[in-house]
Design a protein around this motif. Structure first.
Motif, short mmCIF file in Angstrom:
data_model
loop_
_atom_site.label_atom_id
_atom_site.label_comp_id
_atom_site.label_asym_id
_atom_site.label_seq_id
_atom_site.Cartn_x
_atom_site.Cartn_y
_atom_site.Cartn_z
N CYS A 22 0.83 -1.21 0.00
CA CYS A 22 0.00 0.00 0.00
C CYS A 22 0.86 1.26 0.00
CB CYS A 22 -0.92 0.00 1.22
SG CYS A 22 -2.26 -1.20 1.13
N VAL A 23 2.00 1.19 0.69
CA VAL A 23 2.88 2.37 0.78
C VAL A 23 3.68 2.56 -0.51
CG1 VAL A 23 4.89 3.33 1.97
CG2 VAL A 23 3.05 2.24 3.29
N LYS A 24 4.21 1.48 -1.06
CA LYS A 24 5.12 1.56 -2.20
C LYS A 24 4.39 1.61 -3.55
CE LYS A 24 9.10 1.28 -0.02
NZ LYS A 24 10.14 2.36 -0.10
N ASN A 25 3.19 1.06 -3.62
CA ASN A 25 2.48 0.98 -4.90
C ASN A 25 1.19 1.80 -4.83
OD1 ASN A 25 1.06 0.19 -7.23
ND2 ASN A 25 1.98 -1.84 -7.23
N THR A 26 1.19 2.96 -5.45
CA THR A 26 0.02 3.84 -5.41
C THR A 26 -1.15 3.27 -6.20
OG1 THR A 26 0.91 5.07 -7.32
CG2 THR A 26 1.43 5.90 -5.12
N GLU A 27 -0.88 2.32 -7.06
CA GLU A 27 -1.94 1.69 -7.86
C GLU A 27 -2.80 0.77 -6.99
OE1 GLU A 27 -1.51 0.34 -12.38
OE2 GLU A 27 -0.87 -1.24 -11.00
N ILE A 28 -2.23 0.26 -5.92
CA ILE A 28 -2.93 -0.66 -5.03
C ILE A 28 -3.59 0.14 -3.90
CG2 ILE A 28 -2.66 -2.57 -3.40
CD1 ILE A 28 -0.44 -3.65 -5.13
N LYS A 29 -4.92 0.14 -3.89
CA LYS A 29 -5.68 0.85 -2.86
C LYS A 29 -5.67 0.05 -1.56
CE LYS A 29 -6.56 3.72 -6.13
NZ LYS A 29 -5.74 4.95 -6.24
N TRP A 30 -5.97 0.71 -0.46
CA TRP A 30 -5.85 0.11 0.87
C TRP A 30 -6.68 -1.16 1.03
CZ3 TRP A 30 -10.11 -0.61 3.88
CH2 TRP A 30 -11.27 0.12 3.54
N PHE A 31 -7.84 -1.21 0.36
CA PHE A 31 -8.74 -2.35 0.55
C PHE A 31 -8.32 -3.57 -0.27
CE2 PHE A 31 -10.38 0.07 -3.01
CZ PHE A 31 -10.68 -0.90 -3.95
N MET A 32 -7.48 -3.39 -1.29
CA MET A 32 -7.12 -4.49 -2.18
C MET A 32 -6.34 -5.61 -1.49
SD MET A 32 -6.29 -2.58 -5.80
CE MET A 32 -7.60 -1.82 -6.75
N PRO A 33 -5.33 -5.28 -0.66
CA PRO A 33 -4.65 -6.36 0.07
C PRO A 33 -5.59 -7.12 1.00
CG PRO A 33 -3.30 -4.38 0.06
CD PRO A 33 -4.65 -3.99 -0.46
N ILE A 34 -6.50 -6.40 1.65
CA ILE A 34 -7.46 -7.05 2.54
C ILE A 34 -8.34 -8.01 1.74
CG2 ILE A 34 -9.43 -6.69 4.09
CD1 ILE A 34 -8.24 -3.94 4.76
N PHE A 35 -8.81 -7.53 0.60
CA PHE A 35 -9.64 -8.35 -0.28
C PHE A 35 -8.88 -9.58 -0.75
CE2 PHE A 35 -12.13 -8.83 -4.38
CZ PHE A 35 -13.28 -9.28 -3.74
N SER A 36 -7.60 -9.41 -1.07
CA SER A 36 -6.77 -10.52 -1.54
C SER A 36 -6.58 -11.58 -0.45
CB SER A 36 -5.41 -10.01 -2.01
OG SER A 36 -5.55 -9.12 -3.10
N VAL A 37 -6.39 -11.12 0.78
CA VAL A 37 -6.27 -12.05 1.91
C VAL A 37 -7.55 -12.86 2.08
CG1 VAL A 37 -6.03 -12.20 4.42
CG2 VAL A 37 -4.52 -10.70 3.11
N LEU A 38 -8.69 -12.19 1.95
CA LEU A 38 -9.98 -12.88 2.07
C LEU A 38 -10.19 -13.87 0.94
CD1 LEU A 38 -12.29 -9.92 3.19
CD2 LEU A 38 -11.36 -11.76 4.60
N ILE A 39 -9.74 -13.51 -0.27
CA ILE A 39 -9.84 -14.44 -1.41
C ILE A 39 -9.01 -15.69 -1.15
CG2 ILE A 39 -9.24 -14.78 -3.85
CD1 ILE A 39 -9.88 -11.82 -4.30
N GLY A 40 -7.81 -15.49 -0.58
CA GLY A 40 -6.96 -16.63 -0.26
C GLY A 40 -7.63 -17.58 0.73
N MET A 41 -8.29 -17.02 1.73
CA MET A 41 -9.01 -17.84 2.71
C MET A 41 -10.21 -18.52 2.06
SD MET A 41 -8.77 -15.10 5.86
CE MET A 41 -9.67 -16.09 7.04
N LEU A 42 -10.87 -17.81 1.15
CA LEU A 42 -12.03 -18.37 0.45
C LEU A 42 -11.63 -19.56 -0.42
CD1 LEU A 42 -15.04 -18.12 -0.41
CD2 LEU A 42 -14.27 -16.60 -2.24
N ALA A 43 -10.45 -19.50 -1.01
CA ALA A 43 -9.99 -20.56 -1.91
C ALA A 43 -9.81 -21.90 -1.20
CB ALA A 43 -8.67 -20.15 -2.58
N VAL A 44 -9.70 -21.85 0.14
CA VAL A 44 -9.57 -23.09 0.90
C VAL A 44 -10.86 -23.92 0.80
CG1 VAL A 44 -9.22 -24.06 3.22
CG2 VAL A 44 -7.88 -22.09 2.48
N LEU A 45 -12.00 -23.25 0.65
CA LEU A 45 -13.29 -23.94 0.64
C LEU A 45 -13.45 -24.91 -0.54
CD1 LEU A 45 -15.69 -21.10 1.85
CD2 LEU A 45 -14.69 -22.96 3.17
N PRO A 46 -13.28 -24.45 -1.81
CA PRO A 46 -13.40 -25.41 -2.92
C PRO A 46 -12.32 -26.48 -2.88
CG PRO A 46 -12.60 -23.28 -3.72
CD PRO A 46 -13.06 -23.07 -2.31
#
Length: 212
Positions: A22-46
């Motif tokens: 978030c600090v180094k990449n202005t293209e990545i908004k604050w919520f995107m890493p959080i969303f990515s972490v949640l996607i990773g947890m979601l992928a455990v289900l299938p």
């Protein structure tokens, strides 16, 4: 292993990487890493569902060959495909390839972290070094798969970009299951995976830049 301690050693590196992005990449908004972490947890289900429907006894571990086959198919192939196609959930319309790559690494690392916490809840104990290396393997393999998904969205099919993470993950899991010195081969596989991921990154980052 204490549950709180397990959560800390699994998710603290993830939090640090997310903050750096978030600090180094202005293209990545604050919520995107959080969303990515949640996607990773979601992928455990299938992944869990597929492995439940096709129990591991179908890949009976009676020899080194069947153990390798189980590591490559039952574990690596299933997990890498589930993680890769969950990358479609990342809103990549306004992202460059390097940013998509970075967020994909978070997805994979989060998957590995959540998986480790589940193991602790099930009463399994893993050495701390195994926990760190498994999370890195998941992160690197998913980051490599991000190239496959990136080009698939552009109607380009590069089979090598999905087979490589399956191969790396499978070999890592195969050697990580051995005690003693044989376990060290999993570290060699890890470094090979990092090297191959960086090779792909350099190849496609330059190609992406030249097309802009």
């Amino acid at each position: 292993m204490n549950l709180i301690f397990s959560i800390l050693i699994n998710y603290l590196p993830l939090l640090i990487v997310a903050i750096i992005l978030c600090v180094k990449n202005t293209e990545i908004k604050w919520f995107m890493p959080i969303f990515s972490v949640l996607i990773g947890m979601l992928a455990v289900l299938p992944t869990t569902l597929i492995q439940f429907l096709f129990p591991e006894f179908l890949f009976a571990k009676q020899s080194l060959l069947t153990l390798l086959f189980s590591s490559l198919v039952y574990i690596a192939l299933v997990e890498e495909f589930c993680k890769a196609f969950c990358l479609y959930l990342i809103p990549s319309k306004n992202l460059s390839l390097p940013s998509f790559f970075a967020l994909s690494f978070l997805v994979g690392y989060s998957f590995g972290s959540f998986e480790n916490v589940i193991y602790v809840l099930q009463g399994m104990t893993n050495p701390i070094l195994r926990i760190f290396t498994s999370c890195i393997v998941h992160g690197i393999c998913t980051a490599t798969s991000s190239f496959f998904i990136w080009f698939l969205k552009k109607k380009k099919f590069h089979l090598t970009l999905i087979l490589t993470p399956i191969f790396v993950h499978g070999l890592y899991d195969f050697f990580a299951g051995f005690p003693g010195r044989f376990w060290l081969f999993s570290i060699i596989v890890l470094f090979y995976g990092i090297f191959q991921c960086m090779v792909f990154y350099q190849m496609f980052r330059n190609e992406n830049s030249s097309n802009e």
